[in-house]
Design an enzyme around this catalytic site. Sequence first.
Site, PDB file in Angstrom:
ATOM      1  N   CYS A 116      49.911  87.082  25.977  1.00 23.51           N
ATOM      2  CA  CYS A 116      50.465  88.425  25.858  1.00 23.51           C
ATOM      3  C   CYS A 116      49.817  89.336  26.892  1.00 23.51           C
ATOM      4  CB  CYS A 116      50.285  89.050  24.486  1.00 23.51           C
ATOM      5  SG  CYS A 116      51.032  88.124  23.159  1.00 23.51           S
ATOM      6  N   ARG A 135      50.858  85.835  31.526  1.00 22.30           N
ATOM      7  CA  ARG A 135      50.091  85.779  30.275  1.00 22.30           C
ATOM      8  C   ARG A 135      50.966  85.399  29.086  1.00 22.30           C
ATOM      9  NH1 ARG A 135      45.178  88.375  30.753  1.00 22.30           N
ATOM     10  NH2 ARG A 135      45.096  88.576  28.493  1.00 22.30           N
ATOM     11  N   TRP A 149      53.603  86.074  24.156  1.00 22.39           N
ATOM     12  CA  TRP A 149      53.458  84.628  23.923  1.00 22.39           C
ATOM     13  C   TRP A 149      53.322  84.492  22.413  1.00 22.39           C
ATOM     14  CZ3 TRP A 149      49.908  81.191  21.797  1.00 22.39           C
ATOM     15  CH2 TRP A 149      50.019  79.849  22.193  1.00 22.39           C
ATOM     16  N   ASN A 178      47.754  92.565  21.758  1.00 21.47           N
ATOM     17  CA  ASN A 178      47.436  91.197  22.182  1.00 21.47           C
ATOM     18  C   ASN A 178      46.274  90.723  21.313  1.00 21.47           C
ATOM     19  OD1 ASN A 178      46.934  88.818  23.562  1.00 21.47           O
ATOM     20  ND2 ASN A 178      45.690  89.828  25.122  1.00 21.47           N
ATOM     21  N   GLY A 179      46.415  89.552  20.715  1.00 21.30           N
ATOM     22  CA  GLY A 179      45.350  89.034  19.850  1.00 21.30           C
ATOM     23  C   GLY A 179      45.938  88.562  18.541  1.00 21.30           C
ATOM     24  N   GLU A 214      43.241  65.077  35.087  1.00 16.10           N
ATOM     25  CA  GLU A 214      43.793  66.341  35.600  1.00 16.10           C
ATOM     26  C   GLU A 214      45.188  66.108  36.196  1.00 16.10           C
ATOM     27  OE1 GLU A 214      43.281  69.288  35.179  1.00 16.10           O
ATOM     28  OE2 GLU A 214      44.281  70.304  36.823  1.00 16.10           O
ATOM     29  N   LYS A 270      48.440  68.109  34.860  1.00 16.89           N
ATOM     30  CA  LYS A 270      49.283  68.925  35.743  1.00 16.89           C
ATOM     31  C   LYS A 270      50.722  68.428  35.682  1.00 16.89           C
ATOM     32  CE  LYS A 270      47.469  71.537  36.549  1.00 16.89           C
ATOM     33  NZ  LYS A 270      46.250  72.281  36.418  1.00 16.89           N
ATOM     34  N   GLU A 286      52.368  69.420  32.345  1.00 10.78           N
ATOM     35  CA  GLU A 286      52.531  70.870  32.217  1.00 10.78           C
ATOM     36  C   GLU A 286      53.763  71.392  32.937  1.00 10.78           C
ATOM     37  OE1 GLU A 286      48.883  73.777  32.427  1.00 10.78           O
ATOM     38  OE2 GLU A 286      48.664  72.144  33.854  1.00 10.78           O
ATOM     39  N   HIS A 312      42.837  48.098  26.867  1.00  9.80           N
ATOM     40  CA  HIS A 312      42.491  48.249  25.451  1.00  9.80           C
ATOM     41  C   HIS A 312      43.614  48.925  24.656  1.00  9.80           C
ATOM     42  CE1 HIS A 312      38.502  46.718  26.156  1.00  9.80           C
ATOM     43  NE2 HIS A 312      38.326  47.586  27.122  1.00  9.80           N
ATOM     44  N   LYS A 343      48.732  81.688  30.569  1.00 13.99           N
ATOM     45  CA  LYS A 343      47.584  81.453  31.443  1.00 13.99           C
ATOM     46  C   LYS A 343      46.258  81.721  30.749  1.00 13.99           C
ATOM     47  CE  LYS A 343      46.264  81.406  36.055  1.00 13.99           C
ATOM     48  NZ  LYS A 343      46.426  79.973  36.160  1.00 13.99           N
TER      49      LYS A 343
HETATM   50  C1  F6R Z   1      46.068  73.896  33.102  1.00 17.81           C
HETATM   51  C2  F6R Z   1      45.452  75.114  32.638  1.00 17.81           C
HETATM   52  C3  F6R Z   1      44.768  75.093  31.317  1.00 17.81           C
HETATM   53  C4  F6R Z   1      43.468  75.898  31.406  1.00 17.81           C
HETATM   54  C5  F6R Z   1      42.840  76.059  30.022  1.00 17.81           C
HETATM   55  C6  F6R Z   1      41.510  76.780  30.109  1.00 17.81           C
HETATM   56  O1  F6R Z   1      46.712  74.075  34.319  1.00 17.81           O
HETATM   57  O2  F6R Z   1      45.492  76.091  33.298  1.00 17.81           O
HETATM   58  O3  F6R Z   1      44.511  73.806  30.871  1.00 17.81           O
HETATM   59  O4  F6R Z   1      42.600  75.253  32.269  1.00 17.81           O
HETATM   60  O5  F6R Z   1      43.694  76.781  29.196  1.00 17.81           O
HETATM   61  O6  F6R Z   1      41.651  78.027  30.697  1.00 17.81           O
HETATM   62  P1  F6R Z   1      40.414  78.815  31.245  1.00 17.81           P
HETATM   63  O7  F6R Z   1      39.873  78.072  32.394  1.00 17.81           O
HETATM   64  O8  F6R Z   1      40.948  80.150  31.613  1.00 17.81           O
HETATM   65  O9  F6R Z   1      39.412  78.883  30.127  1.00 17.81           O
END
Ligand code: F6R
Length: 580
Positions: free
Chosen positions: A2, A27, A71, A97-98, A453, A457, A460, A476, A575
């Site tokens: 948010c 956000r 969000w 937000n929260g 990772e 990616k 996502e 396994h 994000k």
């Molecule tokens: C993946 C991504 C998330 C963040 C995770 C932690 O692309 O962005 O997996 O890495 O939500 O976010 P931060 O680093 O802001 O604590």
Amino acid sequence: MCGIVGYTGWRDAESVLVEGLKALEYRGYDSYGLAISDGAISVVKDAGRISDYRNNGNIPAGNVGIGHTRWATHGVPSAKNAHPHTDCTGNFAIVHNGIIENYARLRAELTSSGHVFASDTDSEVIAHLFEECYDGDMMHSLQEVVGRLEGSYAVLVISSEDNAIAAARNRSPLVIGVGDGEIICASDLVPIINYTREVIFLEDGDCAVFSENTLRIVNGGSDIARPPEFIAFDPESARKTGFDHYMIKEIFEEPEAFSRTLASVQDIDEIQKFIKRAESVMVVASGTSYHAGMIFRYLMEEFSGIPVRTEIASEYRYVRPSPDEVVLVISQSGETADALTALRRAKFYRCRTIALTNTLGSSITREADHVFYTMAGPEISVAATKSFIAQLAALMKIVSFCGGRGCSLLLTDVKQSIEAVLQLDVAEATAICARASTLISIGRGVFYPVALEAALKMKEISYIHAEGYAGGELKHGPIALLSEETPVIAFVPPGETRNLMLANLKEIASRRAPIVAFADPDDVDVAEIAEVVIPIRHRNVFADVAAYTVAAQMLSYEVAKRLGRDIDKPRNLAKSVTVE
Ligand code: F6R
């Protein structure tokens, strides 16, 4: 998670709010809304994105307003659950937000005293509480309201009677930009910097009331003088400038993000002492940041011999911290609720804490004993790319200081390796991955987190089901998934993991699964067995880890693009994840 924005000043509030919400959309982006006060409150809100917003005549000209991009937590994305929420009289509008943890009890109390709720959200209680508590004094009313709230909030309130905005913060970020005859307040700096660089980061427990040229902040019943600080910030870095998506623009910024961060991490001697005095390091983080922490673990143990443990931030609450450990919390946003909770737990157990973040003034920076900043600049695409590479820069620098001169020399090759990767053509690999519905990603040693990772990616942004495994784990269980329809992405750099990875590739090829290998161009064994090789010239382990990761980011990007995905705003994600 948010985004909220508020404006009071001499400009047309509607356009400032709409632009602000566009800047904050990363956000959260399932619904949006804004409210303007011009002696009465007018609200427009809907499901969808702020880019869909059109003034349908319901929003008058006015100089005071608040906006929100959501969000969803409580209640599905819909017009009725979108913010702003109003009270029964329509005299107050709020954005939040929260999470209000005691909202169910408050809602029941307010309903039994006659309030009628229009949404399924936790946030709406704030509007009705304002109606209950309002006594003509915004500051006093706000303090009464927040005194009844439990949970996390960044909240903005406008009323039909006041030419002002009331704001409160508890465990959710809120920044006030102080301009010339105007104030803009938002969840982060990005919407503010077009208007002013003078900002105040509100702190937990702060209540603020501001109009175009007055600002009062109260915390714990006392007025607080908190002068604005000047923020150096390049607005260009938050624009797309010719690229199709922020994500690819940000990938191309990675060489600079890496070297800027390397140069900026200065007070390393102190950190080095800090770490060397401890028995071990515990790294706590989520998602991509957690993968950076895992990479740190492999490199640190190899080069310095200092033991490192890693824990997913949301699981750290079930781990018993040891005061002999230094706890390193990594969070690009600095606002991730899981990371903050973990940091507080570490402090409770008297561990010394270090935060590594990309976000100036974020919550994490206020609470850790020592703070490092990565210099990635603003990252707008929801999927983390350059912030990850900047984390690697800071973490590799720590390793190099703890590990001695030999490894600081390794750092010099990294930028060049990343730059070379940016020239790669991954079209053939893209074609193989884009037709799959499941992908497996494998690596060993320090390339195991790279494989994790890569899978994260991929899922996502392309929505293809992708799982990362340590190469040795394949046999396994996951090997049961392999078939002609299940491509395997394999990280096979020269070095100690290469031969066993090659053995894995043979097992995979025998099950006819197509292999997309990231490997040195001279590795003929890999070339023979893989369907496609993404060639990455071997330099050293630091450079290879960074380069292989960037190449995997590019592959995910190209696959998502081919599938027509919403790359910068993937479904269901946000994000900055400020809820646990
Ligand atoms: C993946 C991504 C998330 C963040 C995770 C932690 O692309 O962005 O997996 O890495 O939500 O976010 P931060 O680093 O802001 O604590």
